[in-house]
Design a protein around this motif. Sequence first.
Motif, PDB file in Angstrom:
ATOM      1  N   PHE A  83       0.834  -1.201   0.000  1.00 45.18           N
ATOM      2  CA  PHE A  83       0.000   0.000   0.000  1.00 45.18           C
ATOM      3  C   PHE A  83       0.875   1.260   0.000  1.00 45.18           C
ATOM      4  O   PHE A  83       0.666   2.180  -0.791  1.00 45.18           O
ATOM      5  CB  PHE A  83      -0.953   0.011   1.204  1.00 45.18           C
ATOM      6  CG  PHE A  83      -1.660   1.308   1.385  1.00 45.18           C
ATOM      7  CD1 PHE A  83      -2.677   1.695   0.531  1.00 45.18           C
ATOM      8  CD2 PHE A  83      -1.297   2.183   2.411  1.00 45.18           C
ATOM      9  CE1 PHE A  83      -3.322   2.919   0.679  1.00 45.18           C
ATOM     10  CE2 PHE A  83      -1.932   3.399   2.577  1.00 45.18           C
ATOM     11  CZ  PHE A  83      -2.951   3.761   1.701  1.00 45.18           C
ATOM     12  N   ILE A  84       1.865   1.302   0.886  1.00 47.28           N
ATOM     13  CA  ILE A  84       2.738   2.478   0.970  1.00 47.28           C
ATOM     14  C   ILE A  84       3.502   2.666  -0.343  1.00 47.28           C
ATOM     15  O   ILE A  84       3.645   3.793  -0.822  1.00 47.28           O
ATOM     16  CB  ILE A  84       3.695   2.375   2.170  1.00 47.28           C
ATOM     17  CG1 ILE A  84       2.910   2.460   3.487  1.00 47.28           C
ATOM     18  CG2 ILE A  84       4.755   3.479   2.115  1.00 47.28           C
ATOM     19  CD1 ILE A  84       3.737   2.212   4.736  1.00 47.28           C
ATOM     20  N   GLU A  85       3.977   1.592  -0.923  1.00 48.45           N
ATOM     21  CA  GLU A  85       4.717   1.689  -2.183  1.00 48.45           C
ATOM     22  C   GLU A  85       3.862   2.264  -3.317  1.00 48.45           C
ATOM     23  O   GLU A  85       4.389   2.813  -4.274  1.00 48.45           O
ATOM     24  CB  GLU A  85       5.285   0.322  -2.593  1.00 48.45           C
ATOM     25  CG  GLU A  85       6.525  -0.059  -1.826  1.00 48.45           C
ATOM     26  CD  GLU A  85       7.680   0.923  -2.019  1.00 48.45           C
ATOM     27  OE1 GLU A  85       7.966   1.310  -3.161  1.00 48.45           O
ATOM     28  OE2 GLU A  85       8.300   1.308  -1.009  1.00 48.45           O
ATOM     29  N   ASN A  86       2.553   2.147  -3.205  1.00 49.40           N
ATOM     30  CA  ASN A  86       1.652   2.676  -4.224  1.00 49.40           C
ATOM     31  C   ASN A  86       1.239   4.125  -3.980  1.00 49.40           C
ATOM     32  O   ASN A  86       0.463   4.686  -4.762  1.00 49.40           O
ATOM     33  CB  ASN A  86       0.409   1.793  -4.365  1.00 49.40           C
ATOM     34  CG  ASN A  86       0.734   0.505  -5.095  1.00 49.40           C
ATOM     35  OD1 ASN A  86       1.415   0.518  -6.114  1.00 49.40           O
ATOM     36  ND2 ASN A  86       0.265  -0.609  -4.565  1.00 49.40           N
ATOM     37  N   ALA A 100       5.077   8.250   5.092  1.00 47.08           N
ATOM     38  CA  ALA A 100       4.317   7.062   5.515  1.00 47.08           C
ATOM     39  C   ALA A 100       5.242   6.045   6.173  1.00 47.08           C
ATOM     40  O   ALA A 100       4.888   5.442   7.192  1.00 47.08           O
ATOM     41  CB  ALA A 100       3.580   6.445   4.328  1.00 47.08           C
ATOM     42  N   TYR A 101       6.449   5.875   5.629  1.00 44.12           N
ATOM     43  CA  TYR A 101       7.411   4.959   6.251  1.00 44.12           C
ATOM     44  C   TYR A 101       7.868   5.484   7.616  1.00 44.12           C
ATOM     45  O   TYR A 101       8.020   4.702   8.565  1.00 44.12           O
ATOM     46  CB  TYR A 101       8.612   4.713   5.337  1.00 44.12           C
ATOM     47  CG  TYR A 101       8.334   3.700   4.250  1.00 44.12           C
ATOM     48  CD1 TYR A 101       8.059   2.369   4.568  1.00 44.12           C
ATOM     49  CD2 TYR A 101       8.340   4.067   2.914  1.00 44.12           C
ATOM     50  CE1 TYR A 101       7.799   1.434   3.582  1.00 44.12           C
ATOM     51  CE2 TYR A 101       8.086   3.134   1.916  1.00 44.12           C
ATOM     52  CZ  TYR A 101       7.810   1.819   2.259  1.00 44.12           C
ATOM     53  OH  TYR A 101       7.547   0.894   1.275  1.00 44.12           O
ATOM     54  N   THR A 102       8.062   6.784   7.725  1.00 39.94           N
ATOM     55  CA  THR A 102       8.436   7.385   9.012  1.00 39.94           C
ATOM     56  C   THR A 102       7.324   7.157  10.027  1.00 39.94           C
ATOM     57  O   THR A 102       7.581   6.736  11.166  1.00 39.94           O
ATOM     58  CB  THR A 102       8.703   8.894   8.845  1.00 39.94           C
ATOM     59  OG1 THR A 102       9.795   9.073   7.938  1.00 39.94           O
ATOM     60  CG2 THR A 102       9.020   9.553  10.179  1.00 39.94           C
ATOM     61  N   LEU A 103       6.079   7.425   9.625  1.00 36.63           N
ATOM     62  CA  LEU A 103       4.940   7.224  10.527  1.00 36.63           C
ATOM     63  C   LEU A 103       4.774   5.746  10.886  1.00 36.63           C
ATOM     64  O   LEU A 103       4.472   5.417  12.036  1.00 36.63           O
ATOM     65  CB  LEU A 103       3.658   7.775   9.902  1.00 36.63           C
ATOM     66  CG  LEU A 103       3.600   9.291   9.770  1.00 36.63           C
ATOM     67  CD1 LEU A 103       2.395   9.715   8.930  1.00 36.63           C
ATOM     68  CD2 LEU A 103       3.569   9.964  11.143  1.00 36.63           C
ATOM     69  N   LEU A 104       4.990   4.867   9.932  1.00 34.35           N
ATOM     70  CA  LEU A 104       4.910   3.432  10.185  1.00 34.35           C
ATOM     71  C   LEU A 104       5.847   3.047  11.327  1.00 34.35           C
ATOM     72  O   LEU A 104       5.448   2.362  12.277  1.00 34.35           O
ATOM     73  CB  LEU A 104       5.268   2.663   8.907  1.00 34.35           C
ATOM     74  CG  LEU A 104       5.235   1.142   8.974  1.00 34.35           C
ATOM     75  CD1 LEU A 104       3.819   0.629   9.137  1.00 34.35           C
ATOM     76  CD2 LEU A 104       5.860   0.558   7.709  1.00 34.35           C
ATOM     77  N   ASP A 105       7.079   3.535  11.269  1.00 33.62           N
ATOM     78  CA  ASP A 105       8.059   3.231  12.319  1.00 33.62           C
ATOM     79  C   ASP A 105       7.639   3.830  13.659  1.00 33.62           C
ATOM     80  O   ASP A 105       7.728   3.166  14.699  1.00 33.62           O
ATOM     81  CB  ASP A 105       9.444   3.762  11.930  1.00 33.62           C
ATOM     82  CG  ASP A 105      10.072   2.984  10.779  1.00 33.62           C
ATOM     83  OD1 ASP A 105       9.630   1.853  10.493  1.00 33.62           O
ATOM     84  OD2 ASP A 105      11.007   3.525  10.160  1.00 33.62           O
ATOM     85  N   ILE A 106       7.191   5.084  13.648  1.00 29.92           N
ATOM     86  CA  ILE A 106       6.796   5.762  14.894  1.00 29.92           C
ATOM     87  C   ILE A 106       5.607   5.059  15.541  1.00 29.92           C
ATOM     88  O   ILE A 106       5.611   4.777  16.744  1.00 29.92           O
ATOM     89  CB  ILE A 106       6.493   7.250  14.641  1.00 29.92           C
ATOM     90  CG1 ILE A 106       7.782   8.003  14.305  1.00 29.92           C
ATOM     91  CG2 ILE A 106       5.788   7.888  15.854  1.00 29.92           C
ATOM     92  CD1 ILE A 106       7.567   9.427  13.810  1.00 29.92           C
TER      93      ILE A 106
END
Length: 140
Positions: A16-19, A29-35
Amino acid sequence: MYEQKMKATDNDVIEFIENVENPKKRADAYTLLDIFKETTGFEAKMWGPSIIGFGSYHYVYKTGHEGDAPLAAFSPRKAKTSLYFAPGDSERDALLATFGKHTSGKACVYINKVDDIDTNVLKELITQSVTFLQTQYPEN
């Protein structure tokens, strides 16, 4: 009968993020995913087609309406990124006062980019939401 729109799915979070078309929104989105993952201690799961949620709780309203929802979540939308927390209270309002550039609704907080906010305050908002919802809706 009412059909709940937001349900946990088996869709792949990374796919989903890659799209996400906008490269900055994708990086955010990757930063938020980690947080969110680090702060909640829960793995990310897709809720509906576009919300990335962490943990879950089961709610039952006085009307009898019930369902499941994530304890905290976000969605990298085209216009702004939506952050989903428990509905506002005075503690949330105090945290939002120091959060950085955002707008907010009852349960959503909208940001343009992660660089606009204080990520330490974001972690406090996530923790406050999880604690509130787990207290409000303890597991049976």
